[in-house]
Design a protein around this motif. Sequence first.
Motif, PDB file in Angstrom:
ATOM      1  N   THR A 188      88.461  16.540-133.198  1.00 38.14           N
ATOM      2  CA  THR A 188      89.355  17.676-133.773  1.00 38.14           C
ATOM      3  C   THR A 188      89.958  18.601-133.170  1.00 38.14           C
ATOM      4  O   THR A 188      89.598  18.801-131.858  1.00 38.14           O
ATOM      5  CB  THR A 188      88.134  18.508-134.884  1.00 38.14           C
ATOM      6  OG1 THR A 188      87.273  19.107-134.046  1.00 38.14           O
ATOM      7  CG2 THR A 188      87.474  17.588-135.749  1.00 38.14           C
ATOM      8  N   GLY A 189      91.029  19.306-133.593  1.00 39.18           N
ATOM      9  CA  GLY A 189      91.765  20.105-132.895  1.00 39.18           C
ATOM     10  C   GLY A 189      90.961  21.369-132.346  1.00 39.18           C
ATOM     11  O   GLY A 189      91.644  22.040-131.400  1.00 39.18           O
ATOM     12  N   ASN A 190      90.030  21.759-132.792  1.00 39.88           N
ATOM     13  CA  ASN A 190      89.287  23.091-132.421  1.00 39.88           C
ATOM     14  C   ASN A 190      88.079  22.665-132.059  1.00 39.88           C
ATOM     15  O   ASN A 190      87.155  23.592-131.846  1.00 39.88           O
ATOM     16  CB  ASN A 190      89.224  24.023-133.693  1.00 39.88           C
ATOM     17  CG  ASN A 190      88.499  23.669-134.613  1.00 39.88           C
ATOM     18  OD1 ASN A 190      88.124  22.270-134.734  1.00 39.88           O
ATOM     19  ND2 ASN A 190      88.225  24.334-135.766  1.00 39.88           N
ATOM     20  N   GLN A 191      87.614  21.502-131.476  1.00 39.73           N
ATOM     21  CA  GLN A 191      86.456  21.317-130.973  1.00 39.73           C
ATOM     22  C   GLN A 191      86.121  22.138-129.452  1.00 39.73           C
ATOM     23  O   GLN A 191      87.061  22.191-128.990  1.00 39.73           O
ATOM     24  CB  GLN A 191      85.943  19.749-130.643  1.00 39.73           C
ATOM     25  CG  GLN A 191      87.029  19.101-129.731  1.00 39.73           C
ATOM     26  CD  GLN A 191      86.710  17.677-129.552  1.00 39.73           C
ATOM     27  OE1 GLN A 191      86.522  16.817-130.673  1.00 39.73           O
ATOM     28  NE2 GLN A 191      86.834  16.867-128.435  1.00 39.73           N
ATOM     29  N   ALA A 192      84.817  22.125-129.267  1.00 37.71           N
ATOM     30  CA  ALA A 192      84.521  22.954-128.007  1.00 37.71           C
ATOM     31  C   ALA A 192      84.447  21.977-126.707  1.00 37.71           C
ATOM     32  O   ALA A 192      84.710  22.656-125.598  1.00 37.71           O
ATOM     33  CB  ALA A 192      83.015  23.689-128.423  1.00 37.71           C
ATOM     34  N   ASP A 193      84.155  20.828-126.814  1.00 31.17           N
ATOM     35  CA  ASP A 193      83.970  20.035-125.590  1.00 31.17           C
ATOM     36  C   ASP A 193      85.322  19.026-125.453  1.00 31.17           C
ATOM     37  O   ASP A 193      86.018  18.720-126.368  1.00 31.17           O
ATOM     38  CB  ASP A 193      82.925  18.774-126.064  1.00 31.17           C
ATOM     39  CG  ASP A 193      81.455  19.371-126.312  1.00 31.17           C
ATOM     40  OD1 ASP A 193      81.298  20.474-125.657  1.00 31.17           O
ATOM     41  OD2 ASP A 193      80.707  18.872-126.891  1.00 31.17           O
ATOM     42  N   PRO A 194      85.715  19.183-124.188  1.00 33.41           N
ATOM     43  CA  PRO A 194      86.985  18.400-123.889  1.00 33.41           C
ATOM     44  C   PRO A 194      86.618  16.813-124.264  1.00 33.41           C
ATOM     45  O   PRO A 194      85.443  16.510-123.751  1.00 33.41           O
ATOM     46  CB  PRO A 194      87.349  18.922-122.569  1.00 33.41           C
ATOM     47  CG  PRO A 194      85.706  19.252-121.795  1.00 33.41           C
ATOM     48  CD  PRO A 194      85.024  19.878-122.996  1.00 33.41           C
ATOM     49  N   LEU A 195      87.785  16.122-123.860  1.00 34.38           N
ATOM     50  CA  LEU A 195      87.540  14.903-123.835  1.00 34.38           C
ATOM     51  C   LEU A 195      87.408  14.490-122.519  1.00 34.38           C
ATOM     52  O   LEU A 195      86.696  13.249-122.210  1.00 34.38           O
ATOM     53  CB  LEU A 195      89.022  14.126-124.716  1.00 34.38           C
ATOM     54  CG  LEU A 195      89.467  14.681-125.708  1.00 34.38           C
ATOM     55  CD1 LEU A 195      90.712  13.839-126.214  1.00 34.38           C
ATOM     56  CD2 LEU A 195      88.205  14.282-126.898  1.00 34.38           C
ATOM     57  N   ALA A 196      88.034  15.172-121.466  1.00 32.15           N
ATOM     58  CA  ALA A 196      87.847  14.658-120.162  1.00 32.15           C
ATOM     59  C   ALA A 196      88.510  15.848-119.078  1.00 32.15           C
ATOM     60  O   ALA A 196      89.071  16.673-119.980  1.00 32.15           O
ATOM     61  CB  ALA A 196      88.865  13.351-119.705  1.00 32.15           C
ATOM     62  N   VAL A 197      88.040  15.863-117.929  1.00 29.13           N
ATOM     63  CA  VAL A 197      88.592  17.079-117.137  1.00 29.13           C
ATOM     64  C   VAL A 197      89.436  16.463-115.868  1.00 29.13           C
ATOM     65  O   VAL A 197      89.046  15.432-115.432  1.00 29.13           O
ATOM     66  CB  VAL A 197      87.429  17.938-116.780  1.00 29.13           C
ATOM     67  CG1 VAL A 197      87.738  18.636-115.479  1.00 29.13           C
ATOM     68  CG2 VAL A 197      86.600  18.368-117.752  1.00 29.13           C
ATOM     69  N   ILE A 198      90.558  16.935-115.578  1.00 27.70           N
ATOM     70  CA  ILE A 198      91.358  16.504-114.755  1.00 27.70           C
ATOM     71  C   ILE A 198      91.263  17.767-113.445  1.00 27.70           C
ATOM     72  O   ILE A 198      91.628  18.883-113.907  1.00 27.70           O
ATOM     73  CB  ILE A 198      92.848  16.251-115.064  1.00 27.70           C
ATOM     74  CG1 ILE A 198      92.710  15.289-116.161  1.00 27.70           C
ATOM     75  CG2 ILE A 198      93.634  15.625-113.853  1.00 27.70           C
ATOM     76  CD1 ILE A 198      94.180  14.907-116.728  1.00 27.70           C
ATOM     77  N   GLN A 199      91.236  17.267-112.346  1.00 22.87           N
ATOM     78  CA  GLN A 199      91.330  18.019-111.261  1.00 22.87           C
ATOM     79  C   GLN A 199      92.371  17.706-110.081  1.00 22.87           C
ATOM     80  O   GLN A 199      92.218  16.824-109.744  1.00 22.87           O
ATOM     81  CB  GLN A 199      89.925  18.303-110.436  1.00 22.87           C
ATOM     82  CG  GLN A 199      88.787  18.727-111.381  1.00 22.87           C
ATOM     83  CD  GLN A 199      87.251  19.136-110.698  1.00 22.87           C
ATOM     84  OE1 GLN A 199      87.142  18.311-110.025  1.00 22.87           O
ATOM     85  NE2 GLN A 199      86.816  20.118-110.803  1.00 22.87           N
ATOM     86  N   ARG A 200      93.146  18.611-109.749  1.00 28.62           N
ATOM     87  CA  ARG A 200      94.115  18.463-108.510  1.00 28.62           C
ATOM     88  C   ARG A 200      93.232  18.868-107.016  1.00 28.62           C
ATOM     89  O   ARG A 200      92.812  20.060-106.961  1.00 28.62           O
ATOM     90  CB  ARG A 200      95.334  19.116-108.758  1.00 28.62           C
ATOM     91  CG  ARG A 200      96.402  18.657-107.537  1.00 28.62           C
ATOM     92  CD  ARG A 200      97.550  19.674-107.824  1.00 28.62           C
ATOM     93  NE  ARG A 200      98.568  19.342-106.708  1.00 28.62           N
ATOM     94  CZ  ARG A 200      99.818  20.005-106.519  1.00 28.62           C
ATOM     95  NH1 ARG A 200      99.978  21.045-107.558  1.00 28.62           N
ATOM     96  NH2 ARG A 200     100.585  20.036-105.566  1.00 28.62           N
ATOM     97  N   LEU A 201      93.035  18.020-106.185  1.00 26.63           N
ATOM     98  CA  LEU A 201      92.134  18.205-105.018  1.00 26.63           C
ATOM     99  C   LEU A 201      92.887  18.135-103.972  1.00 26.63           C
ATOM    100  O   LEU A 201      92.586  18.325-102.688  1.00 26.63           O
ATOM    101  CB  LEU A 201      91.297  17.034-105.067  1.00 26.63           C
ATOM    102  CG  LEU A 201      90.329  16.842-106.234  1.00 26.63           C
ATOM    103  CD1 LEU A 201      89.146  15.817-106.044  1.00 26.63           C
ATOM    104  CD2 LEU A 201      89.713  18.131-106.654  1.00 26.63           C
ATOM    105  N   ASP A 202      94.447  18.137-103.852  1.00 27.14           N
ATOM    106  CA  ASP A 202      95.250  18.232-102.791  1.00 27.14           C
ATOM    107  C   ASP A 202      96.403  18.911-103.150  1.00 27.14           C
ATOM    108  O   ASP A 202      97.501  18.383-103.765  1.00 27.14           O
ATOM    109  CB  ASP A 202      95.710  16.859-102.360  1.00 27.14           C
ATOM    110  CG  ASP A 202      96.516  16.863-100.937  1.00 27.14           C
ATOM    111  OD1 ASP A 202      96.193  17.780-100.168  1.00 27.14           O
ATOM    112  OD2 ASP A 202      97.116  15.921-100.454  1.00 27.14           O
TER     113      ASP A 202
END
Length: 396
Positions: A188-202
């Motif tokens: 749903t559009g207002n769910q608390a949990d993300p689908l995934a997490v992206i991190q920029r490390l450089d």
Amino acid sequence: MVAAAFLISSCGSGGGDAQKKGGRGQSGPAQVGYVVVQPSSVPLVTELSGRVTAFQTSEVRPQVAGIVQRRLFTEGTIVRAGQTLYQIDPSLYQAQASQAQANLQSARASAEAAKIRAERYRPLAKMEAVSQQDYTDAAAQARQADAAVAQNNAQLRTAQINLRFTRVPAPITGRIGRSLVTEGALVTGNQADPLAVIQRLDPIFVDIQQSSAEMLALRKAMAKGGLTPASATVRLRLEDGSEYSQTGTVEFSEVMVNENTGTVTLRARFPNPEGILLPGMFARASFAQAIDHQAFLVPQAGLSRDPRGNATVWVVGPGNRAIARTVVATRTEGANWVVTQGLAPGDKVIVQGTANLRPDAEIRPVPYTEPQRIEPAKPGAQGGQGAQGGAAKKGG
């Protein structure tokens, strides 16, 4: 025989006196090596603990509700900004877009008819073939129809945007972690949990913690003079004790103190092309916060500490006398102690031959760069046997 023994004994004792006399002649002021100290520009290096944090972090979230049909990325890989990560079932949103398109076409048709009617009523109203009120109503209906076209056009755009949101894109470029939803899951559009997490490390950040008391003392010292700010090039020591090959720079410091820890956060930026630094990793950061232009560098061999931990050096005093002086030396710089108090420019600090020095003892100072001269032992100084033998031989 008795006379001969007496003669040998007398010669032997005379040789011993000569030996003692020669020993006193050889002994004299102890030779020591010294260095002349002058104020130096010494960086004030600080070593603090820190934690690695990602340069950018983005949580991938859905903006519409629906069933996840496909996952379009490989977990743990680099994804690009705008790349589609998930496909949500678009059927419902395609139908809404089609309906909005039909409503827009209907509104345009009604607007065209209302506009033509108003244009026909205009000359008739001037001729008073129709009432002025009828023409006014027709013109108002034409404007309402134009407004209905704009409203339906906005609804069509909203439906098209929602249809586009069924393809969930990557907000930033970076390394994506594991997927927190599977195909077939309802989102749903207002769910608390993300689908995934992206991190920029450089590049990557290291958040360094410094106590507010240390920072306050540093600022006071800089305000008094003698200290100038340094370009904060930061080096890291990793958890296994190894040195990180890349150097970083301090980006900024927080303007508030953490009430729980009493520390201020300094943020340093490091290149991380090989991905060695990972978010959450512990590291020790060392960097120069200021430069002390009034410190003295003393070789470590010239400084000793008493049982209480007080630092002491020997200096060459007036009349070539040894003088012990208490100094302040809390850190080292390479092979030297950094002395901040207790010395004056031009002092001759003894760094060689300090083992048997006594206060106010007479010394023979030589520059430390010159090697000490060690005179070879004379044959007559070996245990007195040579003197006795000579005396015995002479007596014989």
